[in-house]
Design an enzyme around this catalytic site. Structure first.
Site, PDB file in Angstrom:
ATOM      1  N   GLY A  61      -0.257  -6.149  12.905  1.00 23.46           N
ATOM      2  CA  GLY A  61       0.126  -5.744  11.557  1.00 23.46           C
ATOM      3  C   GLY A  61      -1.071  -5.867  10.627  1.00 23.46           C
ATOM      4  O   GLY A  61      -1.757  -6.894  10.618  1.00 23.46           O
ATOM      5  N   LYS A 101      18.052 -10.273   0.090  1.00 22.01           N
ATOM      6  CA  LYS A 101      17.087  -9.249   0.503  1.00 22.01           C
ATOM      7  C   LYS A 101      17.645  -7.901   0.133  1.00 22.01           C
ATOM      8  O   LYS A 101      18.861  -7.720   0.092  1.00 22.01           O
ATOM      9  CB  LYS A 101      16.865  -9.309   2.013  1.00 22.01           C
ATOM     10  N   GLY A 129      -0.870  -4.852   7.114  1.00 23.95           N
ATOM     11  CA  GLY A 129      -0.307  -4.426   5.825  1.00 23.95           C
ATOM     12  C   GLY A 129      -0.464  -5.497   4.768  1.00 23.95           C
ATOM     13  O   GLY A 129      -1.476  -6.205   4.732  1.00 23.95           O
ATOM     14  N   ASN A 130       0.562  -5.645   3.910  1.00 22.72           N
ATOM     15  CA  ASN A 130       0.545  -6.626   2.815  1.00 22.72           C
ATOM     16  C   ASN A 130       0.164  -8.025   3.292  1.00 22.72           C
ATOM     17  O   ASN A 130      -0.409  -8.800   2.546  1.00 22.72           O
ATOM     18  CB  ASN A 130       1.944  -6.739   2.189  1.00 22.72           C
ATOM     19  N   GLY A 140      -0.785  -8.957   7.095  1.00 26.90           N
ATOM     20  CA  GLY A 140      -1.756  -9.053   8.189  1.00 26.90           C
ATOM     21  C   GLY A 140      -3.197  -8.808   7.752  1.00 26.90           C
ATOM     22  O   GLY A 140      -4.121  -9.498   8.210  1.00 26.90           O
TER      23      GLY A 140
HETATM   24  N1  GLU Z   1       9.197 -10.306   1.073  1.00 26.84           N
HETATM   25  C1  GLU Z   1       8.631 -11.624   1.086  1.00 26.84           C
HETATM   26  C2  GLU Z   1       9.306 -12.483   2.132  1.00 26.84           C
HETATM   27  O1  GLU Z   1       9.870 -11.984   3.072  1.00 26.84           O
HETATM   28  C3  GLU Z   1       8.565 -12.256  -0.300  1.00 26.84           C
HETATM   29  C4  GLU Z   1       9.878 -12.439  -1.010  1.00 26.84           C
HETATM   30  C5  GLU Z   1       9.738 -12.878  -2.460  1.00 26.84           C
HETATM   31  O2  GLU Z   1       8.638 -13.100  -2.928  1.00 26.84           O
HETATM   32  O3  GLU Z   1      10.790 -12.995  -3.106  1.00 26.84           O
HETATM   33  O4  GLU Z   1       9.229 -13.680   2.103  1.00 26.84           O
END
Ligand code: GLU
Length: 413
Positions: free
Chosen positions: A216, A104, A218-219, A221
């Site tokens: 939520g 991450k 956003g992307n 919710g």
């Molecule tokens: N940010 C998203 C998650 O927490 C997607 C991560 C990704 O596609 O690599 O799963």
């Protein structure tokens, strides 16, 4: 935001390790990231000054394939949170059996305070700092909270410039025009929908009589609200960072989208009552869907939850103390590492298309996504039943077993 998400993550790991009698050497290997990158990113601001931002990438485990996971832009994000999120990515990719490890990234920033040019320079700066450690077969970043397809477009451009060749498989969550995949924008929510359908079968929920509240917008919710509504579920409450709205008879979700686009918030939508982000968790409904930040369902409010089930589309919304209380109350919690894994699965499809120079239709993407989500739900449900543990521990057991096998085969433990 939770006090210490990494402590929560490690407590979840301990619980699973105990339930599956995990070898101490394996447990130890899963308690520490393989690499932590903690960098300063200088950005030339529009007024001519230079501001230095803190950027992170935590590469937790790559036994099963390249590191994979999003990049979060948030004023509160820090290394501890990114570490927890990286660990959850490793578990998530293993639960759904896609060939990745977990990582991450993050930048401590309020992106709403930056101009478009500043945001672009910051995003390119993150790539310059991380360049040596990322790439299609090393570590593949993607969007997370407050990161967008546009940001991925700048990042893949910067990466490609540094590499001296077009490298679309270095990032996922890109716009379609620069190698993005059909369906990726809403694949987290669509995957969550397939899981909801399986949960509904187990709980004997009938869509038109199933009330849903979503924290939520956003992307994740906002698309979840739309998809659930279209399928006939009764979405009675939604919220964003400013606050929420409720109408127990159900919301006209497409109209709420329009309202949010026009006013910047869901608040004030006609025919609804306001509700705050804490109270939305305690509504008398069937399915509660936390889709924002971690640590919102805690030991303090778990006894006030009235939902019959929880579907975690956010990462880490439930603390270990809350998990214990909810399990006692027989409220199933479909854990993040299963429920929201449609996002990274969509990313996997994007990466696979990029590596092969092909473009699949939305139908092809969704036809591949559904069985992965359904079979993963089934494996987790069975594991939890067999060992008399909650779904989170069941999911961890499925994941850890797969990671452990890869680590042993590669001679890492
Ligand atoms: N940010 C998203 C998650 O927490 C997607 C991560 C990704 O596609 O690599 O799963």
């Amino acid at each position: 935001m939770a006090q210490n998400p990494f402590a929560s993550a490690m407590s979840q790991l301990q619980t699973a390790a105990r339930a599956m009698n995990l070898a101490p050497s394996l447990l130890k290997a899963l308690q520490k990231p393989q690499r932590i990158l903690d960098v300063a990113i200088p950005v030339r601001m529009d007024d001519g000054s230079t501001k230095v931002f803190n950027g992170y990438r935590v590469q937790f485990n790559d036994a099963r394939g390249p590191f994979k996971g999003g990049i979060r832009y948030h004023w509160d994000t820090n290394l501890n949170e990114v570490k927890a999120l990286a660990f959850w990515m490793a578990m998530k990719c293993a639960v759904v059996g896609i060939p990745y490890g977990g990582a991450k990234g993050g930048i401590t920033v309020d992106p709403k305070q930056l101009s478009l040019g500043e945001l672009e320079r910051l995003s390119r700066g993150w790539v310059q700092a991380m360049f040596k450690y990322i790439g299609p077969w090393q570590d593949v970043p993607a969007p997370d909270i407050y990161t967008t397809p546009q940001i991925m477009a700048w990042m893949v451009d910067e990466y490609s410039k540094q590499a001296g060749q077009w490298s679309p498989a270095a990032f996922t969550g890109k716009p379609i025009e620069v190698g993005g995949s059909e369906g990726r924008m809403f694949s987290t929510s669509q995957g969550g929908f397939y899981v909801l359908e399986e949960l509904a079968k187990k709980m004997k929920f009938v869509p038109r009589r199933t009330l849903v509240a979503i924290q939520g917008f956003g992307n994740v919710g906002a698309f979840a609200a739309e998809i659930f509504h279209q399928a006939g579920y009764v979405v009675v409450a939604v919220s964003d960072s400013k606050g929420g709205i409720v109408n127990l008879k159900g919301l006209d979700v497409p109209a709420v989208w329009k309202h949010k686009e026009a006013t910047g918030s869901v608040q004030g939508f006609a025919g609804t009552k306001p509700i705050d982000n804490k109270k939305i968790l305690e509504l008398p409904i069937h399915v509660l869907v936390p889709s924002a930040l971690e640590g919102v369902i805690t030991g303090a409010n778990a006894s006030r939850i009235k939902a019959k089930a929880i579907l975690e589309l956010a990462n880490g919304p439930t603390t270990p103390e809350a998990d214990v209380k909810l399990f006692k109350r027989k409220i199933p919690v479909v854990p993040d590492i299963l429920a929201n894994a449609g996002g990274v699965t969509g990313s996997y499809f994007e990466w696979a298309q990029n590596l092969n120079g092909v473009h699949w239709t939305e139908r092809e993407v969704l036809t591949k996504l559904k069985p992965i989500m359904v079979e993963s739900f089934d494996a987790v449900w069975k594991m939890a039943e067999r060992h008399q543990v909650n779904l989170r521990t069941g999911a961890y057991m499925v994941a850890i077993d797969r990671i452990a096998k890869a680590m042993k085969l590669r001679g890492r433990v």
